[in-house]
Design an enzyme around this catalytic site. Sequence first.
Site, PDB file in Angstrom:
ATOM      1  N   LYS A   1       0.962  -0.984  -0.039  1.00  0.00           N
ATOM      2  CA  LYS A   1      -0.131  -0.233  -0.054  1.00  0.00           C
ATOM      3  C   LYS A   1       0.969   1.026   0.094  1.00  0.00           C
ATOM      4  O   LYS A   1       1.909   1.401   0.944  1.00  0.00           O
ATOM      5  CB  LYS A   1      -0.881  -0.054   1.136  1.00  0.00           C
ATOM      6  CG  LYS A   1      -1.828   0.976   1.220  1.00  0.00           C
ATOM      7  CD  LYS A   1      -3.103   0.554   1.970  1.00  0.00           C
ATOM      8  CE  LYS A   1      -4.479   1.534   1.810  1.00  0.00           C
ATOM      9  NZ  LYS A   1      -5.699   0.855   2.280  1.00  0.00           N
TER      10      LYS A   1
ATOM     11  N   GLU B   1     -20.000  -4.633   8.952  1.00  0.00           N
ATOM     12  CA  GLU B   1     -20.969  -3.923   9.525  1.00  0.00           C
ATOM     13  C   GLU B   1     -22.162  -4.898  10.134  1.00  0.00           C
ATOM     14  O   GLU B   1     -22.777  -4.692  11.182  1.00  0.00           O
ATOM     15  CB  GLU B   1     -21.494  -2.887   8.844  1.00  0.00           C
ATOM     16  CG  GLU B   1     -20.686  -1.917   8.413  1.00  0.00           C
ATOM     17  CD  GLU B   1     -19.729  -2.105   7.368  1.00  0.00           C
ATOM     18  OE1 GLU B   1     -19.719  -3.298   6.778  1.00  0.00           O
ATOM     19  OE2 GLU B   1     -18.486  -1.182   7.271  1.00  0.00           O
TER      20      GLU B   1
ATOM     21  N   ARG C   1     -25.680  -1.289   5.630  1.00  0.00           N
ATOM     22  CA  ARG C   1     -25.507  -2.448   5.292  1.00  0.00           C
ATOM     23  C   ARG C   1     -26.288  -3.377   6.478  1.00  0.00           C
ATOM     24  O   ARG C   1     -26.549  -4.526   5.985  1.00  0.00           O
ATOM     25  CB  ARG C   1     -24.078  -2.775   5.609  1.00  0.00           C
ATOM     26  CG  ARG C   1     -23.046  -2.637   4.203  1.00  0.00           C
ATOM     27  CD  ARG C   1     -23.192  -3.718   3.707  1.00  0.00           C
ATOM     28  NE  ARG C   1     -22.393  -3.482   2.218  1.00  0.00           N
ATOM     29  CZ  ARG C   1     -21.180  -3.550   2.029  1.00  0.00           C
ATOM     30  NH1 ARG C   1     -20.587  -4.070   2.796  1.00  0.00           N
ATOM     31  NH2 ARG C   1     -21.034  -3.238   0.599  1.00  0.00           N
TER      32      ARG C   1
HETATM   33  C1  LIG Z   1     -18.903  -1.231   3.577  1.00  0.00           C
HETATM   34  C2  LIG Z   1     -17.825  -0.450   3.980  1.00  0.00           C
HETATM   35  N1  LIG Z   1     -17.186  -0.312   5.151  1.00  0.00           N
HETATM   36  C3  LIG Z   1     -16.214   0.618   5.386  1.00  0.00           C
HETATM   37  C4  LIG Z   1     -15.422   1.064   4.065  1.00  0.00           C
HETATM   38  C5  LIG Z   1     -14.320   2.017   4.524  1.00  0.00           C
HETATM   39  N2  LIG Z   1     -13.285   1.713   3.674  1.00  0.00           N
HETATM   40  C6  LIG Z   1     -12.871   2.175   2.412  1.00  0.00           C
HETATM   41  S1  LIG Z   1     -11.534   1.372   1.881  1.00  0.00           S
HETATM   42  C7  LIG Z   1     -11.356   0.553   3.309  1.00  0.00           C
HETATM   43  C8  LIG Z   1     -10.169  -0.430   3.345  1.00  0.00           C
HETATM   44  C9  LIG Z   1     -10.354  -1.509   2.272  1.00  0.00           C
HETATM   45  O1  LIG Z   1      -9.048  -2.489   2.114  1.00  0.00           O
HETATM   46  P1  LIG Z   1      -8.715  -3.232   0.873  1.00  0.00           P
HETATM   47  O2  LIG Z   1      -9.932  -3.723   0.297  1.00  0.00           O
HETATM   48  O3  LIG Z   1      -7.755  -4.162   1.762  1.00  0.00           O
HETATM   49  O4  LIG Z   1      -8.141  -2.090  -0.227  1.00  0.00           O
HETATM   50  P2  LIG Z   1      -6.963  -1.327   0.202  1.00  0.00           P
HETATM   51  O5  LIG Z   1      -7.235  -0.011   0.570  1.00  0.00           O
HETATM   52  O6  LIG Z   1      -5.941  -1.980   1.163  1.00  0.00           O
HETATM   53  O7  LIG Z   1      -6.116  -1.305  -1.267  1.00  0.00           O
HETATM   54  C10 LIG Z   1     -12.421   0.705   4.222  1.00  0.00           C
HETATM   55  C11 LIG Z   1     -12.508  -0.107   5.557  1.00  0.00           C
HETATM   56  C12 LIG Z   1     -16.093   0.946   3.032  1.00  0.00           C
HETATM   57  N3  LIG Z   1     -15.873   1.729   2.004  1.00  0.00           N
HETATM   58  N4  LIG Z   1     -17.315   0.223   2.807  1.00  0.00           N
END
Ligand SMILES: Cc1ncc(C[n+]2csc(CCOP(=O)(O)OP(=O)(O)O)c2C)c(N)n1
Length: 637
Positions: free
Chosen positions: A278, A365, A393
Amino acid sequence: MPSVRSPSDLGALSPLELRQLAQEIRATIVETVARGGGHLGASLGTVELTIALHTVFQSPRDQIVWDTGHQTYGHKLLTGRYAVFETLRQPGGISGFCKRNESEHDIWEAGHAGTSLSAALGMAVARDLTNGSGEVIAVIGDGAMTAGMALEALNNIGQSKAHLIIVLNDNGMSISRNVGALPSYLARLRSEPTYLRFREDVRWLVERVPLIGQAMTRTVQRVKDGLKQMMLPGMLFEDLGLTYLGPVDGHNIASVQEVLRQARQLPGPVLCHVVTVKGKGYGPTEEKPEASHARSGPFDPKTGRSLSRKASRPTYTQVFADALVRAAETDERIVAITAAMSDGTGLNSFAERFPHRCFDVGIAEQHAVTFAAGLAASGLRPVVAVYSTFLQRAYDQIVHDVALQKLPVVFALDRAGLVGADGATHQGLYDISYLRHIPGMSILVPRDEGELPSVLATALAYTGGPVAFRYPRGEGNGAPIPEQGALLPWGKAEVLRKRGEDAAIVAIGPMCSEAMRASELLEQVGIGSTVVDARFCKPLDAELLLDLARRCRVLVTVEEHVLPGGFGSAVEELLAEHGVLVRSALCALPDAVIDQGDRAAQLEGAGLSAEGVAATVCGLLGRRWAKAVGGATQSAI
Ligand SMILES: Cc1ncc(C[n+]2csc(CCOP(=O)(O)OP(=O)(O)O)c2C)c(N)n1
């Protein structure tokens, strides 16, 4: 890079040129996000993966479904949006997520995590049913993979046998470090020095262990399974019915291309495990991936240091988090739950102070809510800290697992209201509607950050059922913050300003300050009004509101929430129930998709500024509001 107008232009580039392109994409992303903020770390980590995807597949004939969509800045740059990339997340500019009306290459919209696998399976099945062609590729992060939806989809994908490719972009991070058993499993896979060829050799060997006789068959099968378990990575996915390929270095374009080409040849669902870093390629984000997920404002691209003005006032989030820690110091039953948002919701500080009483459940969630219900059923006082938009959700869990059992779960809804640059998927504009009709649910709205500790204390003291309270993103208005929250009278509104009874202006939350200013403006033109902070959306202060409606000539409600089912609707229901007729209007956000934008401008556009509210009052009274120009006094004609 300007010469790459569509992914088809990539075919002409040599491996070296592709690597140079990756550097240019990175530089453009850093430069652009440094001006206006955005999801930096995720997009920097997918640059090579994006190039590999767009060189192996032919978008949009091959459909790439990006999970969440926050990692798609490189995709945007390669799909004809270089010239408009500087408008990223700006009002009227391109979105920070995929948008179908922005490009034919954005075939799926998201913003919430975990939807890509279900959508991709739908597309793959539709392709097969209609004798279509083309690949369907879902790109999902290891964080999003922890979402309940993604796991439900995996279960279905394994069974369906439809051919589709899942690219698991594994950087070990959600927004914070990823949590849970699945991420630990992925970490073990990542650390295994396994190569595709070795893996294929093992499979070849195992398949050729001879089966001799009936009795031997079962034993040998068990041995074969055991051998595979020991030697093949990704058996979890294999056992679910997917072919697992990887892990591969996601920053080596050639390796990713190779694995994607292999995946294309294989039947059924294939999962390519791609390991990325990342924030890759930019010092400040590589050093602090936790802090680099998203940058909210401008920063110095050289150092990564923020250029936003230092906040002079605490944010609502900080005030909530501090108040929760203080409350938990004296009440051991208080526990806190976050769905992968410990930083965003401020629970980091709670986790530091009470590590055993704070639970990050991953992007889950639904589970967070029912987990909280279980805690409450066992006598604890769970506080679910969650963004308004993400709690959407968990609607059924709130109804079925919390409310029907009258369990005292507290929901702290952050980012309620307009959210600015994140746009439509993240607007916190529906929570009053989706909570208000749930039996036994109470909803409070602090009018400023100073009232937030008291709202929290009041919610924690109530044991009759679930309580939700909502507060916006960002700083408050500088209200003094009490050391200890006071218990607010349950279900009681507060009269904030009494200057006559031409109009009643009933507001909730931060809209109270607009209501106050509207009342002042109206006073200047001879219209007397009474301003009320309803404070409770449910239960409403029926006595006060009905009395006000009977005495005033007109009544206006003001809320930063959509009109249908919102606070104003609740007041109208109350009036109708008691047969009280008063000329009324509801100032709220419209029943329409509201994209990214400047919050103040959007509020003004929806008539939610002081002037807008004053104009609405005037309209109801049959008078015309002349808009202020250059500070001149308004006049009602
Ligand atoms: C349902 C939901 N909960 C929380 C979030 C907030 N959120 C956005 S990106 C993220 C992390 C995603 O991690 P990953 O899928 O591994 O992608 P990365 O950013 O590490 O590339 C979160 C928790 C969201 N977008 N959707």
